[in-house]
Design a protein around this motif. Structure first.
Motif, PDB file in Angstrom:
ATOM      1  N   ALA A 203       0.809  -1.220   0.000  1.00  0.00           N
ATOM      2  CA  ALA A 203       0.000   0.000   0.000  1.00  0.00           C
ATOM      3  C   ALA A 203       0.841   1.268   0.000  1.00  0.00           C
ATOM      4  N   GLY A 204       2.156   1.137   0.231  1.00  0.00           N
ATOM      5  CA  GLY A 204       3.029   2.294   0.343  1.00  0.00           C
ATOM      6  C   GLY A 204       3.810   2.266   1.631  1.00  0.00           C
ATOM      7  N   GLY A 205       4.341   3.411   2.028  1.00  0.00           N
ATOM      8  CA  GLY A 205       5.152   3.502   3.229  1.00  0.00           C
ATOM      9  C   GLY A 205       4.298   3.666   4.473  1.00  0.00           C
ATOM     10  N   ILE A 206       4.532   2.792   5.459  1.00  0.00           N
ATOM     11  CA  ILE A 206       3.788   2.807   6.712  1.00  0.00           C
ATOM     12  C   ILE A 206       4.758   2.999   7.872  1.00  0.00           C
ATOM     13  N   ALA A 207       4.464   3.902   8.785  1.00  0.00           N
ATOM     14  CA  ALA A 207       5.307   4.069   9.966  1.00  0.00           C
ATOM     15  C   ALA A 207       5.178   2.836  10.863  1.00  0.00           C
ATOM     16  N   LEU A 208       6.310   2.254  11.233  1.00  0.00           N
ATOM     17  CA  LEU A 208       6.288   1.082  12.115  1.00  0.00           C
ATOM     18  C   LEU A 208       5.565   1.394  13.419  1.00  0.00           C
ATOM     19  N   VAL A 218      -4.092   3.001   9.304  1.00  0.00           N
ATOM     20  CA  VAL A 218      -2.777   3.630   9.333  1.00  0.00           C
ATOM     21  C   VAL A 218      -2.602   4.445   8.055  1.00  0.00           C
ATOM     22  N   ILE A 219      -1.700   5.409   8.109  1.00  0.00           N
ATOM     23  CA  ILE A 219      -1.450   6.257   6.947  1.00  0.00           C
ATOM     24  C   ILE A 219      -0.430   5.578   6.039  1.00  0.00           C
ATOM     25  N   ALA A 220      -0.812   5.380   4.791  1.00  0.00           N
ATOM     26  CA  ALA A 220       0.089   4.827   3.774  1.00  0.00           C
ATOM     27  C   ALA A 220       0.534   5.955   2.858  1.00  0.00           C
ATOM     28  N   ARG A 221       1.828   6.167   2.759  1.00  0.00           N
ATOM     29  CA  ARG A 221       2.379   7.197   1.870  1.00  0.00           C
ATOM     30  C   ARG A 221       2.544   6.592   0.490  1.00  0.00           C
ATOM     31  N   HIS A 222       1.889   7.202  -0.480  1.00  0.00           N
ATOM     32  CA  HIS A 222       1.763   6.629  -1.811  1.00  0.00           C
ATOM     33  C   HIS A 222       2.031   7.717  -2.837  1.00  0.00           C
TER      34      HIS A 222
END
Length: 240
Positions: A203-208, A218-222
């Motif tokens: 889904a993209g970048g997720i903060a651990l 959670v916020i996915a950076r896409h």
């Protein structure tokens, strides 16, 4: 980050096929992904470019791949200056890329001998040696630490964070995320710095830290912008 106001394409010229093939980075080609460092033979000039960009490029002809849509033949990049406020988002042409360095390519890299006592580098060395949970993943340093390891240009300071990119193509249970976060926090506290870990998911970048907190979304950076997702490993075809 200040973004170039004159992209070399309009929204209508984005190649949807190649964009989808690029995965979470969405940069018009599957060759590059968010946080990769690119060595460039030439940097195209755009109107409104900050004055510091040319000097920074002459000093270190590297840029980091950022999450943004780009036309076929281009890649979205971010330039780094000598000061924290000097960050600039622009585009490079694919044929100007000479070499690619992914964060995981730097996992065993060492800083120059006179830089090894900086807290971020001490923490990275400890993770390379002792982090049992982290060793289960493909991972590497990003941010200022990754940039300095790749270029040998001094960018890390005594107060720098250690940014990590962790590849997570398969679902990560909350318990595993909690254990991994605790391990990283222990090392961060020991060195008196902040370790910021991002999971690269379908889904993209997720903060651990967000995943370990057990939030419903959670916020996915896409490439198409940040979005809330319930499961970063369950992505609809039209969302990829």
């Amino acid at each position: 980050m200040r973004i170039c106001t004159a992209p070399p394409f309009s929204s209508e010229t984005v190649d949807e096929t190649t964009r989808d093939a690029a995965g979470p980075a969405g940069n018009g080609t599957a060759r590059w992904h968010a946080h990769d460092l690119l060595r460039l033979r030439h940097l195209r000039h755009f109107d409104g470019e900050p004055a510091w960009v040319r000097d920074a490029f002459a000093h270190a002809p590297f840029a980091v791949v950022r999450r943004a849509q780009a036309a076929a033949g281009f890649v979205a990049i971010g330039m780094r200056g000598t000061r924290r406020a000097e960050r600039y988002g622009t585009w490079a042409q694919a044929f100007d890329v000479e070499a690619t360095i992914a964060p995981e390519d730097l996992v065993d890299a060492a800083p120059l001998s006179n830089r090894r006592t900086l807290p971020a580098f001490i923490a990275l060395t400890a993770l390379q040696r002792d982090a049992a949970n982290l060793k289960r993943f493909v991972w590497g340093p990003a941010g200022s630490v990754g940039f300095e390891l790749a270029t040998h240009v001094p960018t890390v300071t005594a107060s720098s964070d250690l940014d990590l990119l962790i590849r997570a193509p398969e679902s990560l249970p909350k318990e595993a995320a909690v254990a991994l976060l605790a391990e990283l926090q222990w090392h961060a506290e020991r060195e008196g710095i902040r370790i910021d870990a991002q999971l690269e998911t379908p889904a993209g970048g997720i903060a651990l830290a967000e995943l370990a907190a057990g939030k419903a979304h959670v916020i996915a950076r896409h490439a198409q912008g940040p979005r809330l997702v319930a499961d970063p490993w369950f992505v609809k075809t039209d969302d990829a």
